[in-house]
Design an enzyme around this catalytic site. Structure first.
Site, PDB file in Angstrom:
ATOM      1  N   LYS A  11       3.344  42.457  27.856  1.00  7.88           N
ATOM      2  CA  LYS A  11       3.911  41.236  27.280  1.00  7.88           C
ATOM      3  C   LYS A  11       4.733  40.444  28.313  1.00  7.88           C
ATOM      4  O   LYS A  11       5.069  40.969  29.381  1.00  7.88           O
ATOM      5  CB  LYS A  11       4.764  41.615  26.059  1.00  7.88           C
ATOM      6  N   HIS A 117       1.766  45.837  23.995  1.00  2.00           N
ATOM      7  CA  HIS A 117       1.031  45.876  22.721  1.00  2.00           C
ATOM      8  C   HIS A 117      -0.110  46.871  22.864  1.00  2.00           C
ATOM      9  O   HIS A 117      -0.707  47.000  23.934  1.00  2.00           O
ATOM     10  CB  HIS A 117       0.432  44.497  22.415  1.00  2.00           C
TER      11      HIS A 117
HETATM   12  P1  IDP Z   1       3.411  47.537  17.167  1.00  2.00           P
HETATM   13  O1  IDP Z   1       3.384  46.521  18.300  1.00  2.00           O
HETATM   14  O2  IDP Z   1       4.162  48.775  17.528  1.00  2.00           O
HETATM   15  O3  IDP Z   1       2.031  47.831  16.603  1.00  2.00           O
HETATM   16  P2  IDP Z   1       3.864  45.830  14.840  1.00  2.00           P
HETATM   17  O4  IDP Z   1       4.559  46.260  13.580  1.00  2.00           O
HETATM   18  O5  IDP Z   1       2.363  45.656  14.788  1.00  2.00           O
HETATM   19  O6  IDP Z   1       4.276  46.870  15.990  1.00  2.00           O
HETATM   20  O7  IDP Z   1       4.533  44.477  15.289  1.00  2.00           O
HETATM   21  C1  IDP Z   1       3.920  43.636  16.247  1.00  2.00           C
HETATM   22  C2  IDP Z   1       4.982  43.138  17.200  1.00  2.00           C
HETATM   23  O8  IDP Z   1       5.903  42.327  16.478  1.00  2.00           O
HETATM   24  C3  IDP Z   1       5.862  44.227  17.826  1.00  2.00           C
HETATM   25  O9  IDP Z   1       5.279  44.859  18.949  1.00  2.00           O
HETATM   26  C4  IDP Z   1       7.096  43.446  18.183  1.00  2.00           C
HETATM   27  O10 IDP Z   1       6.917  42.681  19.384  1.00  2.00           O
HETATM   28  C5  IDP Z   1       7.212  42.490  17.006  1.00  2.00           C
HETATM   29  N1  IDP Z   1       8.064  43.031  15.944  1.00  2.00           N
HETATM   30  C6  IDP Z   1       7.784  44.072  15.098  1.00  2.00           C
HETATM   31  N2  IDP Z   1       8.796  44.285  14.235  1.00  2.00           N
HETATM   32  C7  IDP Z   1       9.734  43.350  14.519  1.00  2.00           C
HETATM   33  C8  IDP Z   1      11.024  43.043  13.964  1.00  2.00           C
HETATM   34  O11 IDP Z   1      11.508  43.682  13.020  1.00  2.00           O
HETATM   35  N3  IDP Z   1      11.705  42.007  14.544  1.00  2.00           N
HETATM   36  C9  IDP Z   1      11.187  41.271  15.583  1.00  2.00           C
HETATM   37  N4  IDP Z   1       9.992  41.522  16.127  1.00  2.00           N
HETATM   38  C10 IDP Z   1       9.270  42.550  15.607  1.00  2.00           C
HETATM   39 MG    MG Z   2       0.717  46.505  15.689  1.00  2.00          MG
END
Ligand code: IDP
Ligand code: MG
Length: 140
Positions: A11, A117
Site C-alpha cells: 500500500k 493487502h
Molecule cells: P484485510 O485487509 O485484513 O482483509 P478488511 O477487513 O478486508 O481487512 O479491510 C480492508 C482494509 O480496510 C484494511 O486492510 C484496512 O486498510 C482498512 N480497514 C479495515 N478496518 C478498518 C477500520 O476499522 N478503520 C479504518 N480502516 C479499516
Molecule cells: Mg480483506
C-alpha cells in the site's frame, strides 16, 4: 494442499516508507513466488471499484482516499496454500494486534495504514488478480 494464486498489494504507506523490498522479501522467504508485479497509482474510480465490497463500511471513503495517496505495488503470488500463507505473513488487519515478524507489525502504522493487502479467498483472489493483470502479464 493445492497450489494457489493470490493478489498482494504493497500500500502507499509502505511504498513511501521505502519497504517494497522488505515486504516482498518476507513474502518470498515465506515460500511465495512472485509471478507478476508492477507499480500502479490508483485513481479514485479504481480504488472505489477494488474495495467495492466495503462500500457500506464507515471507513470506505477514507480507505479509498488513502489508497490513492501514492503508488502501490501489486503482485501475483503463487504457492502451496498461497492465500492463507500470504495473510499469515501479512498479520492481523490491525498492526497493533499483528504477530511479531509479520509485515503489518513491522511496517503498519494503524488499522487503515496497514502496509499490505492480501486476497481473502479463492474467488476474491481470482477477481483481484484479473482487476490488475492480463493473463499475458502473469508468468506462472
Ligand atoms: P484485510 O485487509 O485484513 O482483509 P478488511 O477487513 O478486508 O481487512 O479491510 C480492508 C482494509 O480496510 C484494511 O486492510 C484496512 O486498510 C482498512 N480497514 C479495515 N478496518 C478498518 C477500520 O476499522 N478503520 C479504518 N480502516 C479499516
Ligand atoms: Mg480483506
Amino acid at each position: 494442499m493445492a497450489v494457489e494464486r493470490t493478489l498482494s498489494i504493497i500500500k502507499p504507506d509502505a511504498v513511501k516508507k521505502g519497504v517494497i523490498g522488505g515486504a516482498l522479501h518476507r513474502l518470498e522467504l515465506g515460500g511465495l513466488k512472485i509471478i507478476a508485479t508492477k507499480m500502479v497509482h490508483l485513481s479514485t474510480v479504481q480504488a472505489k471499484a477494488f474495495y467495492a465490497v466495503h462500500k457500506e463500511r464507515p471507513f470506505y471513503n477514507s480507505l479509498v482516499e488513502f489508497m490513492t495517496t501514492g503508488p502501490v505495488v501489486v503482485s501475483v503470488l503463487e504457492g502451496e496454500n498461497a492465500i492463507l500463507k500470504n495473510r499469515e505473513i501479512m498479520g492481523a488487519t490491525d498492526p497493533a494486534k499483528a504477530a511479531d515478524g509479520t509485515i503489518r507489525k513491522l511496517y503498519g502504522a494503524n488499522i487503515e495504514n496497514n502496509a499490505v493487502h492480501g486476497s481473502d479467498g479463492p474467488d476474491t483472489a481470482k477477481q483481484e488478480i484479473a482487476f490488475f493483470f492480463a493473463a499475458s502479464e502473469i508468468h506462472g
